[in-house]
Design an enzyme around this catalytic site. Sequence first.
Site, PDB file in Angstrom:
ATOM      1  CB  THR A  34      -0.936   0.013   1.222  1.00  0.00           C
ATOM      2  OG1 THR A  34      -1.792  -1.132   1.137  1.00  0.00           O
ATOM      3  CG2 THR A  34      -1.802   1.258   1.249  1.00  0.00           C
ATOM      4  CG  PHE A  80       0.255   4.777   3.592  1.00  0.00           C
ATOM      5  CD1 PHE A  80       0.860   3.543   3.386  1.00  0.00           C
ATOM      6  CD2 PHE A  80      -0.889   4.836   4.376  1.00  0.00           C
ATOM      7  CE1 PHE A  80       0.334   2.385   3.933  1.00  0.00           C
ATOM      8  CE2 PHE A  80      -1.423   3.681   4.929  1.00  0.00           C
ATOM      9  CZ  PHE A  80      -0.813   2.457   4.708  1.00  0.00           C
TER      10      PHE A  80
END
Length: 622
Positions: free
Chosen positions: A527, A529
């Site tokens: 992921t 960010f």
Amino acid sequence: MILVLENKIAQNQKDKILNYLSDQGCITREIMDAGRNVIGVIGKSNISLEEFKQMDGVADALPIKTSYKLVSRDFKSEDTKVKIGNVVVGADRIVIIAGPCAVESYDQAMTIAKEVKKYGAVLFRGGAYKPRSSPYSFQGLEEEGLKILAAVRDETGLGVVTEITSVSQADLMMKYVDVVQIGARNMQNFELLKCVGRMGKPVVLKRGLASTIQEWLMSAEYIMAEGNNDVILCERGIRTFEPYTRNTLDLSAIPVLKKLTHLPIIIDPSHATGIREKVSPMARAAIAAGADALMIEVHNNPDQALSDGPQSLYPEQFGQLTRDIYVIAPVVGKQLDFDYLKKSEIINNSQTSDSKTAAFIGEYGAYSHKASLGYFGEEIKPVPMKTFKDIFQAVQTGICQYGVVPLENSLSGSIHENFDLLQEYDLKIIGEITIRVKHALIAHENVSKKQIKKILAPPPAFSQCKNYLDQYPDIELVPVTATSSAVRQIKDSGDKTLAAIGSTMAADIFHMTVIEESIEDNPRNYTRFAIIAKEVKGNKKVNKTSIIFSTGNKPGALFEVMKVFSEYQINLVKLESRPMLGKPWEYMFYADLEADIEAPELAPVMEKLIDKSENLRILGRY
Ligand code: PEP
Ligand code: MN
């Protein structure tokens, strides 16, 4: 033994216990560990463990079975983080220590320091007192060398590490350096160990040439027994029957030590192999095996080096190695941060300590919490929030200085809500971090998979674990906002038929049990960010620009914008379209570019973009 005190123990009760133990000749150390107030007791008292357990204010009494005590995981379950200026050894960010074997001259040290700093080193090494096998070899510049190290620190901002070979050097070390190293040959020089224990500066304790892990940890105990907790262990190869390499690097020491001790671990592949071309492969393996830091010998002119030239990397080779480490680190939940020192400088120059906060979604143990630690290290306090909007709001109103928001996942795609919020709020993206998302199935202790009736997790986590969950069609999937909230909710419920999908970090924080690890469909689950703030402070190197724009409603309008990037060879690494706020069927485009489009040389790009697009906004350069 360790005494776990009751949270509400009265001070006079605690004093009574401490006085009693001291009268018995025991040494005591009080620490907070995993939220528990603990007293470590060294020495024998007349009272048994059982009797201690009955005492007022004592919740539990446990033996420390090993001969090393303060060093042991039994005494302190949490990892020790050793702080050296703005650098922390033992946290999520890998620490790279690099420099020559010996300081040879001001110019040599300064040249190498600038090179290694450019490639990601955050501490500089260099010997001023060299323990050489031959008395006729170069012995080091001594105090002159220490002065050069101090000058390197002043000029580059890199903390400096050097070896102490005699108790008589203690005052000079206190004056000039940040970290003292006990060399392999002195690992059992007990007077020297006691001396660095009393000095109180962080210590790198190298493993002896032929020492067992047990002996090594006993040496660390000598330093800690003097009251110095800042001990870092360094594996640098041991003597074996194999003569091909200078020593044999014992990489299995890493997982062994991680179990036995809370102290951080450095790997020195330079002295371990003694051969330049073997250094990088072993350094990469060390990070994969869980090392907290690397110590690498680098020289600008290894052929002329006064010591250890054959094992010293050329600066460019060192640069290639750190790029590899940058890629490997996230696989094992860590980061190599090329902006480490710059970032600390910006944070420390612009904020007072009580305003250093970063809002993240979920609760402690969330992947966003991990991302915050990976990006900011220990310098910023992560603050949990309930919704993404709360994060933007907290940053906009100044309640938090930074926000950490997920933008996209390699398996489940974009988190659209955050693209919309970037449009809505006038905030800047100041950085980004990508972490590996390794999901675990988490439940109460002694629960078997068969008992589970419901699994709690946010929808993206369900979709990332789809193949795994499809095997259990009878289990009900209950959506919640974040993985960490899922873990907390099943904990609070006390219900043994509930499980959660989350990180092992969340399982640790909430004292829950991991039933199965790595249940995501594809282990390449990452992921990305964005770090958001109200304004950009300080100047970091810019690799990327994020923009949003719209186009007129005419044929080829988007193509016209794309053509500008093509013309100037600007690589587009993301393009996402989102509905415009309040304007049905009209769209904004979000794009990430691998360039600093506000750089003066790209001024024509900006001009053309403004011409070809509408509502162009630069979200951030980072
Ligand atoms: C050194 O770090 O330069 C050194 C002499 O290391 P070791 O004590 O591991 O041989
Ligand atoms: Mn050396």
